[in-house]
Design a protein around this motif. Sequence first.
Motif, short mmCIF file in Angstrom:
data_model
loop_
_atom_site.label_atom_id
_atom_site.label_comp_id
_atom_site.label_asym_id
_atom_site.label_seq_id
_atom_site.Cartn_x
_atom_site.Cartn_y
_atom_site.Cartn_z
N LYS A 64 -67.91 24.16 110.50
CA LYS A 64 -68.54 24.42 109.21
C LYS A 64 -69.13 23.12 108.65
O LYS A 64 -68.44 22.12 108.52
N ILE A 65 -70.43 23.15 108.32
CA ILE A 65 -71.13 21.97 107.81
C ILE A 65 -71.36 22.13 106.32
O ILE A 65 -71.88 23.16 105.87
N THR A 66 -70.99 21.12 105.55
CA THR A 66 -71.20 21.13 104.10
C THR A 66 -72.16 20.00 103.75
O THR A 66 -71.89 18.83 104.05
N TYR A 100 -70.25 13.10 114.99
CA TYR A 100 -71.39 13.01 114.06
C TYR A 100 -70.96 12.23 112.83
O TYR A 100 -69.87 12.43 112.32
N LYS A 101 -71.83 11.34 112.39
CA LYS A 101 -71.56 10.58 111.18
C LYS A 101 -72.84 10.49 110.37
O LYS A 101 -73.89 10.13 110.90
N PHE A 102 -72.74 10.80 109.09
CA PHE A 102 -73.89 10.71 108.19
C PHE A 102 -73.70 9.50 107.29
O PHE A 102 -72.63 9.30 106.72
N THR A 103 -74.75 8.71 107.13
CA THR A 103 -74.72 7.56 106.25
C THR A 103 -75.51 7.92 104.99
O THR A 103 -76.68 8.29 105.07
N ALA A 104 -74.87 7.80 103.83
CA ALA A 104 -75.46 8.26 102.57
C ALA A 104 -76.77 7.56 102.24
O ALA A 104 -77.62 8.14 101.59
N LYS A 117 -82.88 9.92 100.45
CA LYS A 117 -82.87 9.82 98.98
C LYS A 117 -82.17 11.02 98.32
O LYS A 117 -81.60 10.88 97.24
N TYR A 118 -82.23 12.18 98.93
CA TYR A 118 -81.77 13.40 98.27
C TYR A 118 -80.47 13.99 98.83
O TYR A 118 -80.00 14.99 98.33
N ILE A 119 -79.89 13.38 99.87
CA ILE A 119 -78.67 13.92 100.45
C ILE A 119 -77.53 12.95 100.17
O ILE A 119 -77.61 11.78 100.53
N ASP A 120 -76.46 13.45 99.57
CA ASP A 120 -75.30 12.62 99.25
C ASP A 120 -74.33 12.57 100.43
O ASP A 120 -73.95 11.50 100.89
N THR A 121 -73.92 13.75 100.92
CA THR A 121 -72.98 13.80 102.04
C THR A 121 -73.31 14.97 102.97
O THR A 121 -73.85 15.99 102.54
N ILE A 122 -72.96 14.79 104.23
CA ILE A 122 -72.94 15.88 105.21
C ILE A 122 -71.59 15.76 105.91
O ILE A 122 -71.30 14.73 106.54
N LYS A 142 -86.77 19.35 97.41
CA LYS A 142 -85.86 18.21 97.62
C LYS A 142 -84.55 18.68 98.24
O LYS A 142 -83.99 18.00 99.11
N ALA A 143 -84.05 19.82 97.81
CA ALA A 143 -82.79 20.34 98.35
C ALA A 143 -82.94 20.79 99.80
O ALA A 143 -82.01 20.65 100.59
N THR A 144 -84.11 21.30 100.14
CA THR A 144 -84.34 21.77 101.51
C THR A 144 -84.26 20.64 102.52
O THR A 144 -83.97 20.87 103.70
N GLU A 145 -84.46 19.41 102.07
CA GLU A 145 -84.29 18.28 102.97
C GLU A 145 -82.90 18.27 103.58
O GLU A 145 -82.71 17.86 104.72
N GLY A 146 -81.91 18.77 102.83
CA GLY A 146 -80.55 18.83 103.34
C GLY A 146 -80.44 19.71 104.57
O GLY A 146 -79.69 19.40 105.50
#
Length: 146
Positions: free
Chosen positions: A93-95, A73-77, A81-86, A38-42
């Motif tokens: 640097k990408i978090t 770049y914009k990420f929509t939460a 299902k498994y990613i909260d923010t990018i 699930k984390a690797t989806e990030g």
Amino acid sequence: MKKQQGFTLIELMIVIAILGILIAIALPAYQDYQVRTKATEGLNVAAAAKLAVAEAANDNGGVDKIKTADVAYKFTAGDTKYIDTIVIGDAGKITVTTRNTGATAPIVFELTPTTNTDRTAIDWACKGTGGDKPSQLPSSCRPKAT
């Protein structure tokens, strides 16, 4: 006289004990595998952010000159299902922060870009934190053993 066939109670108890031992070993490993998957989806979802950083580096003359406002770049939460923010910060640097992975603490990846020596490509270093133990992090983001 007929010969009886079947298993004795002792034989059945031995088989059940062996199965119990195997399950006790396999279940924690399987749970770590689920969290890691699930984390690797990030990392997979962050590929678009990496592309945006590469374009910004090309436009600005290198990753060290990138400011947060330079990256389109914009990420929509709600997209996954498994990613909260990018979030993309200065110097590209990408978090990536995860959610609902099954770990008690959110898993966070920091992807740090560096331009390789001939300035033809960007190399990415990953550092992962969070989760219950390092085995829940993808192998490319685990802390290096010393």
